[in-house]
Every structure is written in structure tokens, then in C-alpha cells.
Design a protein around this motif. Sequence first.
Motif, PDB file in Angstrom:
ATOM      1  N   MET A 150       0.851  -1.193   0.000  1.00 23.33           N
ATOM      2  CA  MET A 150       0.000   0.000   0.000  1.00 23.33           C
ATOM      3  C   MET A 150       0.884   1.241   0.000  1.00 23.33           C
ATOM      4  O   MET A 150       1.785   1.375   0.821  1.00 23.33           O
ATOM      5  CB  MET A 150      -0.905  -0.003   1.237  1.00 23.33           C
ATOM      6  CG  MET A 150      -1.828   1.190   1.329  1.00 23.33           C
ATOM      7  SD  MET A 150      -2.895   1.074   2.783  1.00 23.33           S
ATOM      8  CE  MET A 150      -3.790   2.611   2.614  1.00 23.33           C
ATOM      9  N   SER A 151       0.657   2.147  -0.949  1.00 22.97           N
ATOM     10  CA  SER A 151       1.505   3.325  -1.058  1.00 22.97           C
ATOM     11  C   SER A 151       1.194   4.321   0.049  1.00 22.97           C
ATOM     12  O   SER A 151       0.112   4.323   0.637  1.00 22.97           O
ATOM     13  CB  SER A 151       1.309   3.986  -2.423  1.00 22.97           C
ATOM     14  OG  SER A 151      -0.027   4.399  -2.578  1.00 22.97           O
ATOM     15  N   LEU A 152       2.165   5.182   0.325  1.00 19.79           N
ATOM     16  CA  LEU A 152       2.000   6.205   1.353  1.00 19.79           C
ATOM     17  C   LEU A 152       0.954   7.226   0.926  1.00 19.79           C
ATOM     18  O   LEU A 152       0.953   7.692  -0.211  1.00 19.79           O
ATOM     19  CB  LEU A 152       3.325   6.936   1.572  1.00 19.79           C
ATOM     20  CG  LEU A 152       4.429   6.215   2.340  1.00 19.79           C
ATOM     21  CD1 LEU A 152       5.708   7.031   2.248  1.00 19.79           C
ATOM     22  CD2 LEU A 152       4.035   6.015   3.783  1.00 19.79           C
ATOM     23  N   ASN A 153       0.074   7.598   1.864  1.00 22.60           N
ATOM     24  CA  ASN A 153      -0.803   8.729   1.582  1.00 22.60           C
ATOM     25  C   ASN A 153      -0.080  10.009   2.000  1.00 22.60           C
ATOM     26  O   ASN A 153       0.914   9.966   2.739  1.00 22.60           O
ATOM     27  CB  ASN A 153      -2.155   8.579   2.288  1.00 22.60           C
ATOM     28  CG  ASN A 153      -2.025   8.521   3.802  1.00 22.60           C
ATOM     29  OD1 ASN A 153      -1.411   9.400   4.410  1.00 22.60           O
ATOM     30  ND2 ASN A 153      -2.604   7.500   4.426  1.00 22.60           N
ATOM     31  N   PRO A 154      -0.527  11.177   1.530  1.00 24.04           N
ATOM     32  CA  PRO A 154       0.207  12.421   1.818  1.00 24.04           C
ATOM     33  C   PRO A 154       0.399  12.695   3.303  1.00 24.04           C
ATOM     34  O   PRO A 154       1.472  13.154   3.719  1.00 24.04           O
ATOM     35  CB  PRO A 154      -0.663  13.491   1.152  1.00 24.04           C
ATOM     36  CG  PRO A 154      -1.359  12.769   0.041  1.00 24.04           C
ATOM     37  CD  PRO A 154      -1.633  11.395   0.571  1.00 24.04           C
ATOM     38  N   ALA A 155      -0.617  12.415   4.124  1.00 32.13           N
ATOM     39  CA  ALA A 155      -0.490  12.695   5.553  1.00 32.13           C
ATOM     40  C   ALA A 155       0.580  11.819   6.190  1.00 32.13           C
ATOM     41  O   ALA A 155       1.387  12.281   7.009  1.00 32.13           O
ATOM     42  CB  ALA A 155      -1.834  12.486   6.249  1.00 32.13           C
ATOM     43  N   GLU A 156       0.607  10.543   5.814  1.00 35.99           N
ATOM     44  CA  GLU A 156       1.610   9.637   6.370  1.00 35.99           C
ATOM     45  C   GLU A 156       3.005  10.012   5.890  1.00 35.99           C
ATOM     46  O   GLU A 156       3.979   9.957   6.647  1.00 35.99           O
ATOM     47  CB  GLU A 156       1.279   8.197   5.979  1.00 35.99           C
ATOM     48  CG  GLU A 156       2.166   7.165   6.657  1.00 35.99           C
ATOM     49  CD  GLU A 156       1.774   5.740   6.298  1.00 35.99           C
ATOM     50  OE1 GLU A 156       2.303   4.813   6.941  1.00 35.99           O
ATOM     51  OE2 GLU A 156       0.960   5.560   5.376  1.00 35.99           O
ATOM     52  N   ASP A 191       4.083  13.024   5.125  1.00 33.94           N
ATOM     53  CA  ASP A 191       4.542  14.208   5.845  1.00 33.94           C
ATOM     54  C   ASP A 191       4.903  13.873   7.291  1.00 33.94           C
ATOM     55  O   ASP A 191       5.879  14.414   7.834  1.00 33.94           O
ATOM     56  CB  ASP A 191       3.464  15.290   5.818  1.00 33.94           C
ATOM     57  CG  ASP A 191       3.320  15.920   4.441  1.00 33.94           C
ATOM     58  OD1 ASP A 191       4.189  15.684   3.583  1.00 33.94           O
ATOM     59  OD2 ASP A 191       2.328  16.641   4.226  1.00 33.94           O
ATOM     60  N   ARG A 192       4.123  12.996   7.914  1.00 37.71           N
ATOM     61  CA  ARG A 192       4.377  12.657   9.317  1.00 37.71           C
ATOM     62  C   ARG A 192       5.706  11.935   9.479  1.00 37.71           C
ATOM     63  O   ARG A 192       6.451  12.194  10.428  1.00 37.71           O
ATOM     64  CB  ARG A 192       3.240  11.790   9.858  1.00 37.71           C
ATOM     65  CG  ARG A 192       3.407  11.379  11.318  1.00 37.71           C
ATOM     66  CD  ARG A 192       2.163  10.675  11.821  1.00 37.71           C
ATOM     67  NE  ARG A 192       1.882   9.465  11.067  1.00 37.71           N
ATOM     68  CZ  ARG A 192       2.466   8.282  11.312  1.00 37.71           C
ATOM     69  NH1 ARG A 192       3.371   8.176  12.269  1.00 37.71           N
ATOM     70  NH2 ARG A 192       2.156   7.223  10.598  1.00 37.71           N
ATOM     71  N   LYS A 193       6.034  11.044   8.552  1.00 36.87           N
ATOM     72  CA  LYS A 193       7.243  10.238   8.680  1.00 36.87           C
ATOM     73  C   LYS A 193       8.462  10.850   7.997  1.00 36.87           C
ATOM     74  O   LYS A 193       9.591  10.672   8.457  1.00 36.87           O
ATOM     75  CB  LYS A 193       7.003   8.845   8.094  1.00 36.87           C
ATOM     76  CG  LYS A 193       6.029   7.987   8.881  1.00 36.87           C
ATOM     77  CD  LYS A 193       5.911   6.607   8.245  1.00 36.87           C
ATOM     78  CE  LYS A 193       5.015   5.690   9.054  1.00 36.87           C
ATOM     79  NZ  LYS A 193       4.895   4.343   8.427  1.00 36.87           N
ATOM     80  N   TYR A 194       8.219  11.550   6.877  1.00 35.52           N
ATOM     81  CA  TYR A 194       9.347  11.939   6.031  1.00 35.52           C
ATOM     82  C   TYR A 194       9.312  13.391   5.560  1.00 35.52           C
ATOM     83  O   TYR A 194      10.183  13.802   4.800  1.00 35.52           O
ATOM     84  CB  TYR A 194       9.388  11.043   4.778  1.00 35.52           C
ATOM     85  CG  TYR A 194       9.289   9.571   5.060  1.00 35.52           C
ATOM     86  CD1 TYR A 194      10.305   8.904   5.739  1.00 35.52           C
ATOM     87  CD2 TYR A 194       8.177   8.839   4.655  1.00 35.52           C
ATOM     88  CE1 TYR A 194      10.216   7.545   6.000  1.00 35.52           C
ATOM     89  CE2 TYR A 194       8.080   7.480   4.906  1.00 35.52           C
ATOM     90  CZ  TYR A 194       9.099   6.837   5.585  1.00 35.52           C
ATOM     91  OH  TYR A 194       9.007   5.495   5.841  1.00 35.52           O
ATOM     92  N   GLY A 195       8.334  14.172   5.995  1.00 36.95           N
ATOM     93  CA  GLY A 195       8.163  15.506   5.432  1.00 36.95           C
ATOM     94  C   GLY A 195       9.375  16.401   5.594  1.00 36.95           C
ATOM     95  O   GLY A 195       9.825  17.046   4.638  1.00 36.95           O
ATOM     96  N   GLU A 196       9.935  16.460   6.806  1.00 32.47           N
ATOM     97  CA  GLU A 196      11.092  17.328   7.019  1.00 32.47           C
ATOM     98  C   GLU A 196      12.371  16.710   6.475  1.00 32.47           C
ATOM     99  O   GLU A 196      13.249  17.416   5.980  1.00 32.47           O
ATOM    100  CB  GLU A 196      11.247  17.661   8.502  1.00 32.47           C
ATOM    101  CG  GLU A 196      10.266  18.704   8.980  1.00 32.47           C
ATOM    102  CD  GLU A 196      10.320  19.988   8.169  1.00 32.47           C
ATOM    103  OE1 GLU A 196      11.434  20.509   7.938  1.00 32.47           O
ATOM    104  OE2 GLU A 196       9.255  20.468   7.761  1.00 32.47           O
TER     105      GLU A 196
END
Length: 219
Positions: free
Chosen positions: A1-7, A9-14
Amino acid sequence: MSLNPAEHDRKYGELDQVVRAHLGLGPHVPEAVDAYLRQTWRTRPWAIAVAAGQLRAYADNPPGRLRLRLGEYYRLPDLGLAPEEVHGWLTGLADRLDASLEAGQAPPPAAPGTPWEWRARFPELAQLLGGWFSQDMPEEFGDHEAALADYLEGTDPGLVAQLTGELHELLALPLGEDGLALALVALGAEVQPPAPYTPGAWLTALALGLRGPGGAPPA
């Protein structure tokens, strides 16, 4: 299952912001980290600790090929690093960020020094220049005034106000005409200012015109 935008950003956004600060420069350019720190200290200082944590987490738990192929993990852009170099590079970046936080010290204020920093500091101006003043502008709109009018017609007034502020901030930097010409290119412009304007004169006309009734473009 691919990452959704919220996930994502939470894990990798910065982490993504720090890594993208190196695009076009290479992985071992100190100015890239300085640019990230300078911009983030002035806008979102709390995010620096988040970035350091995400960098270490990714370095310590890199995804396997299958999970990358399934889109379940963030894929690092290709910066020319060998696989065995990635862990040390990511932890080195995290160390730089932690050192800045522990010292409570940001890089000295300065004009943007990297492509990422230009776009991060002037996002709406980059949107205008890259989206409406590309090399296709003459064919798509005819002239600069028509391109600006099209932008204004379809853009929320709040973003136009943000653009106006960014123009004034850019003009306040000690850049001179050559520096402003480079800024236009860094922010996505692919056409020259309309005659007889210099880069500084055109940006000034834009800034003053957008403050007029209805954000009217300069004549």
C-alpha cells in the motif's frame, strides 16, 4: 500500500526538505544545510528537531527494495551517493541540525544561497514566475501584462497579498540588478522583463501595481 500524503509528511516531510535542499548541489555542500537552517529557523524552528529525528530514523531503518517498489517508504532522490554512504550522510546531516539546536544559533541572515532556499523563501513568487513566465509565455499569453492578468484572475486574494509581501521582501535584499536577474531565474522565470524594464524596475512595478485597486497589474 503506497504512502498517503499525511503519512508521508508525518514520517518523512522534514527529511524530504533537508534532502531536497541538496538537489542540484550534491550531497556534500555545506551551503545546502546552511540554507535549510537559515530558512527553517526564521519560519518553523520547531521543525529542525523533527527533521533530525526523521533523518536518524530513516538512516537506522532503511527500506528494502520490495517496500520501496510498493511505495510504502520514502525513496531518497539520487544525489550520487553509494548505498554504503547513505547512513553516514543522513546521520551527519542530523548531527548538523542537532548542533544548531543545541547552540541555539542559526546561520547569519543573508539572501538565499541555493535553488531550494529561493523557492522556500519566496514560494508564491516562484509560483508566479515558474507558472506564468516560462519560455511558453509569449505563445500562451502574448505578453507579460496578459500573463499577470491571467494569474490574478485565477488566484486567491490572500495569495496575491502574499506575493506582494514577497516582492517587497525580495526588493529589500541588497542584490543589485545582477542579483535580481539571478533571483528571477532561480525562481523560475524563463523570459526577460518587458522592455524597457530592468529586473529591479519590473519587480518594483509589480509590487506597486499589486497594491493598487483589485491588484491591478502595472501598465
